[in-house]
Design an enzyme around this catalytic site. Structure first.
Site, PDB file in Angstrom:
ATOM      1  N   GLY A 117      39.641  34.774  52.681  1.00  0.00           N
ATOM      2  CA  GLY A 117      40.991  34.287  52.980  1.00  0.00           C
ATOM      3  C   GLY A 117      41.020  33.329  54.155  1.00  0.00           C
ATOM      4  O   GLY A 117      41.777  32.357  54.170  1.00  0.00           O
ATOM      5  N   HIS A 128      42.412  49.187  54.420  1.00  0.00           N
ATOM      6  CA  HIS A 128      42.547  47.973  55.260  1.00  0.00           C
ATOM      7  C   HIS A 128      43.874  47.984  56.017  1.00  0.00           C
ATOM      8  O   HIS A 128      44.390  46.921  56.388  1.00  0.00           O
ATOM      9  CB  HIS A 128      42.527  46.676  54.409  1.00  0.00           C
ATOM     10  N   GLY A 179      37.140  37.353  55.388  1.00  0.00           N
ATOM     11  CA  GLY A 179      36.107  36.330  55.144  1.00  0.00           C
ATOM     12  C   GLY A 179      36.500  35.218  54.186  1.00  0.00           C
ATOM     13  O   GLY A 179      36.405  34.041  54.528  1.00  0.00           O
ATOM     14  N   ASN A 224      33.041  51.571  64.891  1.00  0.00           N
ATOM     15  CA  ASN A 224      33.194  51.584  63.433  1.00  0.00           C
ATOM     16  C   ASN A 224      31.862  52.042  62.841  1.00  0.00           C
ATOM     17  O   ASN A 224      30.899  51.283  62.787  1.00  0.00           O
ATOM     18  CB  ASN A 224      33.554  50.172  62.957  1.00  0.00           C
ATOM     19  N   ARG A 230      33.183  45.036  43.461  1.00  0.00           N
ATOM     20  CA  ARG A 230      34.024  46.064  42.825  1.00  0.00           C
ATOM     21  C   ARG A 230      34.933  45.441  41.766  1.00  0.00           C
ATOM     22  O   ARG A 230      35.452  44.349  41.968  1.00  0.00           O
ATOM     23  CB  ARG A 230      34.888  46.767  43.877  1.00  0.00           C
ATOM     24  N   ARG A 259      37.400  53.904  64.152  1.00  0.00           N
ATOM     25  CA  ARG A 259      37.960  53.558  62.843  1.00  0.00           C
ATOM     26  C   ARG A 259      37.609  54.694  61.883  1.00  0.00           C
ATOM     27  O   ARG A 259      36.444  55.076  61.773  1.00  0.00           O
ATOM     28  CB  ARG A 259      37.344  52.259  62.345  1.00  0.00           C
ATOM     29  N   ASP A 285      28.953  36.390  47.177  1.00  0.00           N
ATOM     30  CA  ASP A 285      29.401  35.535  48.276  1.00  0.00           C
ATOM     31  C   ASP A 285      30.058  34.272  47.716  1.00  0.00           C
ATOM     32  O   ASP A 285      29.448  33.545  46.915  1.00  0.00           O
ATOM     33  CB  ASP A 285      28.198  35.170  49.159  1.00  0.00           C
ATOM     34  N   PHE A 286      31.282  34.014  48.176  1.00  0.00           N
ATOM     35  CA  PHE A 286      32.048  32.895  47.614  1.00  0.00           C
ATOM     36  C   PHE A 286      31.429  31.531  47.929  1.00  0.00           C
ATOM     37  O   PHE A 286      31.700  30.563  47.231  1.00  0.00           O
ATOM     38  CB  PHE A 286      33.512  32.965  48.085  1.00  0.00           C
ATOM     39  N   ARG A 287      30.603  31.458  48.979  1.00  0.00           N
ATOM     40  CA  ARG A 287      29.931  30.182  49.255  1.00  0.00           C
ATOM     41  C   ARG A 287      28.958  29.856  48.127  1.00  0.00           C
ATOM     42  O   ARG A 287      28.874  28.723  47.663  1.00  0.00           O
ATOM     43  CB  ARG A 287      29.195  30.252  50.599  1.00  0.00           C
ATOM     44  N   GLY A 343      38.176  39.780  51.537  1.00  0.00           N
ATOM     45  CA  GLY A 343      36.814  39.785  52.082  1.00  0.00           C
ATOM     46  C   GLY A 343      35.894  40.287  50.990  1.00  0.00           C
ATOM     47  O   GLY A 343      36.209  40.155  49.804  1.00  0.00           O
ATOM     48  N   HIS A 394      44.262  40.312  52.063  1.00  0.00           N
ATOM     49  CA  HIS A 394      43.020  40.558  52.821  1.00  0.00           C
ATOM     50  C   HIS A 394      41.878  40.350  51.829  1.00  0.00           C
ATOM     51  O   HIS A 394      41.570  41.224  51.021  1.00  0.00           O
ATOM     52  CB  HIS A 394      43.032  41.984  53.395  1.00  0.00           C
ATOM     53  N   GLY A 434      35.382  43.408  50.468  1.00  0.00           N
ATOM     54  CA  GLY A 434      36.403  44.299  49.917  1.00  0.00           C
ATOM     55  C   GLY A 434      37.716  43.529  50.010  1.00  0.00           C
ATOM     56  O   GLY A 434      37.910  42.781  50.966  1.00  0.00           O
TER      57      GLY A 434
HETATM   58  P1  AMP Z   1      34.413  40.085  55.073  1.00  0.00           P
HETATM   59  O1  AMP Z   1      34.178  41.259  54.176  1.00  0.00           O
HETATM   60  O2  AMP Z   1      35.838  39.939  55.496  1.00  0.00           O
HETATM   61  O3  AMP Z   1      33.443  39.988  56.209  1.00  0.00           O
HETATM   62  O4  AMP Z   1      34.132  38.786  54.158  1.00  0.00           O
HETATM   63  C1  AMP Z   1      32.820  38.459  53.747  1.00  0.00           C
HETATM   64  C2  AMP Z   1      32.911  37.423  52.646  1.00  0.00           C
HETATM   65  O5  AMP Z   1      33.598  36.256  53.110  1.00  0.00           O
HETATM   66  C3  AMP Z   1      31.547  36.871  52.213  1.00  0.00           C
HETATM   67  O6  AMP Z   1      30.946  37.698  51.237  1.00  0.00           O
HETATM   68  C4  AMP Z   1      31.920  35.529  51.625  1.00  0.00           C
HETATM   69  O7  AMP Z   1      32.217  35.691  50.250  1.00  0.00           O
HETATM   70  C5  AMP Z   1      33.174  35.122  52.336  1.00  0.00           C
HETATM   71  N1  AMP Z   1      32.980  33.980  53.224  1.00  0.00           N
HETATM   72  C6  AMP Z   1      32.511  33.964  54.485  1.00  0.00           C
HETATM   73  N2  AMP Z   1      32.446  32.708  54.966  1.00  0.00           N
HETATM   74  C7  AMP Z   1      32.887  31.888  53.975  1.00  0.00           C
HETATM   75  C8  AMP Z   1      33.060  30.477  53.819  1.00  0.00           C
HETATM   76  N3  AMP Z   1      32.785  29.625  54.814  1.00  0.00           N
HETATM   77  N4  AMP Z   1      33.539  30.027  52.636  1.00  0.00           N
HETATM   78  C9  AMP Z   1      33.839  30.864  51.633  1.00  0.00           C
HETATM   79  N5  AMP Z   1      33.682  32.201  51.717  1.00  0.00           N
HETATM   80  C10 AMP Z   1      33.228  32.716  52.854  1.00  0.00           C
END
Ligand code: AMP
Length: 399
Positions: free
Chosen positions: A334, A180, A332, A7, A241, A91, A284-286, A210, A208, A212
């Site tokens: 979800g 995706h 991430g 990728n 976005r 990819r 970042d949702f955390r 994340g 999905h 994105g």
């Molecule tokens: P991805 O693009 O699928 O790798 O998702 C990344 C995103 O997932 C991060 O920017 C976070 O917002 C979210 N994420 C990852 N771990 C957690 C967690 N434990 N709780 C809430 N959100 C998370």
């Protein structure tokens, strides 16, 4: 057969070597800062310590050379030589209307991919650089292109056309493509397996979520609608976005802030979404959840708008399929955020969704998170795009 899944981004390259028979990951890693000072290779075998090697990578060819060296190293490698890698699966972000499924890569395919670069100027050129570098360094290994857009090529015309003069579709192929696709395909298939149902008889909505984020309606195993469009900017509110927006907002901001169209689009891609809604706090949702818990407005505002948009799309896709049997959360957010899942499901009482609060606490593992009597099932299905690419690559090469 061992399949090397690649990728390629503009300055990074992720890889996994997968044994297609056992479906185990034999080794994986990441080349970072390609073409930038401070480049490094992170290499990992299951059960072994992660290795980080700083090494100059002026281009992707050098990055792939280092990946091959790592995989074949006498002490820490996992294969004797290149003959033990049966195929490479790449990819590729945009396949336009040319590619409705994955394809064995040859010169004609590369030329057709180049034509699609116009539609994905940020992604396809990097994918092509990776393909060319592999072709040079592994000339005897068959290569397969797996497209993010391919799964959505089954969308009907009424779902993929924009309400703009039809001549723009005819002239420039301006339409909704969706992205995706590998993830939506994998997760919808896996959901049917987990539910013990026939995918050919199932109406599934895949969220999905994340950095994105996109959502799709999958009816009888085929994508019938999805939220991303000509580019991955349309649809849900994402990490940075904006998702759906009245196009006039672009003109309005450009005039008020004295910016060019390109600058405003850059703001919609990089400074918007939950990052923008939280006033620049975080994508970042955390961080957003921690902010909300601390009693601040930014995180709460961003998370509520994000969850509301997801719920609204679920309603739209239920209508598109005239019903829904299963709703899946992946990627991430979800997979890891019980809070977002619960906020979305609060809007789904009309579908007979009853969340099992305990099951919903699970993170990063497959689970049905509704009670046994819930009319519509809600599932968490961790996505595995690399495995899906390895499977498709293997199927093409062995055909
Ligand atoms: P991805 O693009 O699928 O790798 O998702 C990344 C995103 O997932 C991060 O920017 C976070 O917002 C979210 N994420 C990852 N771990 C957690 C967690 N434990 N709780 C809430 N959100 C998370």
């Amino acid at each position: 057969m061992n399949v090397l899944v690649i990728n390629c981004g503009s300055s990074s390259l992720k890889f996994q070597l997968i044994d297609s028979k056992s479906e185990n990951v034999i080794a994986k890693g990441l080349c970072e800062r390609i073409g930038i000072e401070g480049s490094q290779l992170v290499y990992q075998r299951p059960g072994a310590e992660k290795q980080t090697t700083k090494s100059d990578m002026p281009d992707h060819k050098e990055a792939i050379r280092l990946v091959i060296d790592a995989l074949t190293a006498p002490d820490t490698g996992v294969v004797k030589d290149l003959s033990e890698i049966g195929a490479v699966g790449h990819r590729v972000v945009h396949g336009g209307e040319k590619f409705a499924s994955c394809v064995r890569i040859d010169d004609d395919v590369i030329a057709a991919m180049e034509e699609c670069s116009d539609l994905a100027p940020l992604h396809n050129p990097a994918n092509l650089i990776g393909i060319r570098a592999c072709a040079e360094l592994m000339p005897d290994t068959p290569m397969v292109g797996v497209f993010d857009t391919a799964f959505h090529q089954t969308m009907p015309e009424e779902a993929y056309l924009y309400g703009i003069p039809y001549r723009y579709y005819e002239k420039y192929r301006i339409r909704r493509y969706g992205f995706h696709g590998t993830s939506h395909f994998y997760v919808s298939g896996r959901a049917a397996e987990v539910l013990g149902a026939d995918i050919g008889e199932l109406k599934t909505i895949v969220c999905h979520l994340g950095n994105g984020a996109s959502i799709s309606a999958v009816e009888n195993g085929k994508s019938v609608d999805t939220s991303m469009g000509l580019t991955p900017l349309e649809g849900l509110i994402m990490g940075t976005r904006s998702g759906d927006i009245d196009p006039t907002v672009i003109e309005y901001i450009a005039h008020k802030e004295n910016k060019s169209l390109e600058e405003v689009i850059q703001i919609l891609n990089k400074e918007s979404g939950v990052l923008g809604l939280s006033n620049g706090l975080s994508s970042d949702f955390r961080d957003l959840e921690a902010d909300w818990k601390a009693g601040n407005a930014g995180g709460e505002r961003a998370m509520k708008a994000f969850a509301y948009r997801v719920a609204k799309y679920i309603g739209a896709y239920t209508a598109a399929m005239n019903g829904v049997d299963a709703i899946c959360f992946t990627a991430g957010v979800g997979e890891n955020s019980p809070t977002i899942r619960s906020m979305v499901c609060e809007h789904l009482g009309y579908l007979g969704v009853t969340l099992d609060q305990e099951q919903n606490q699970k993170r990063g593992e497959e689970a049905i998170i509704t009670t046994p009597d819930s009319k519509t099932k809600v599932l968490v299905i961790p996505t595995n795009e690399e495995l899906a690419i390895a499977r498709e690559t293997c199927a093409i090469v062995e055909k």
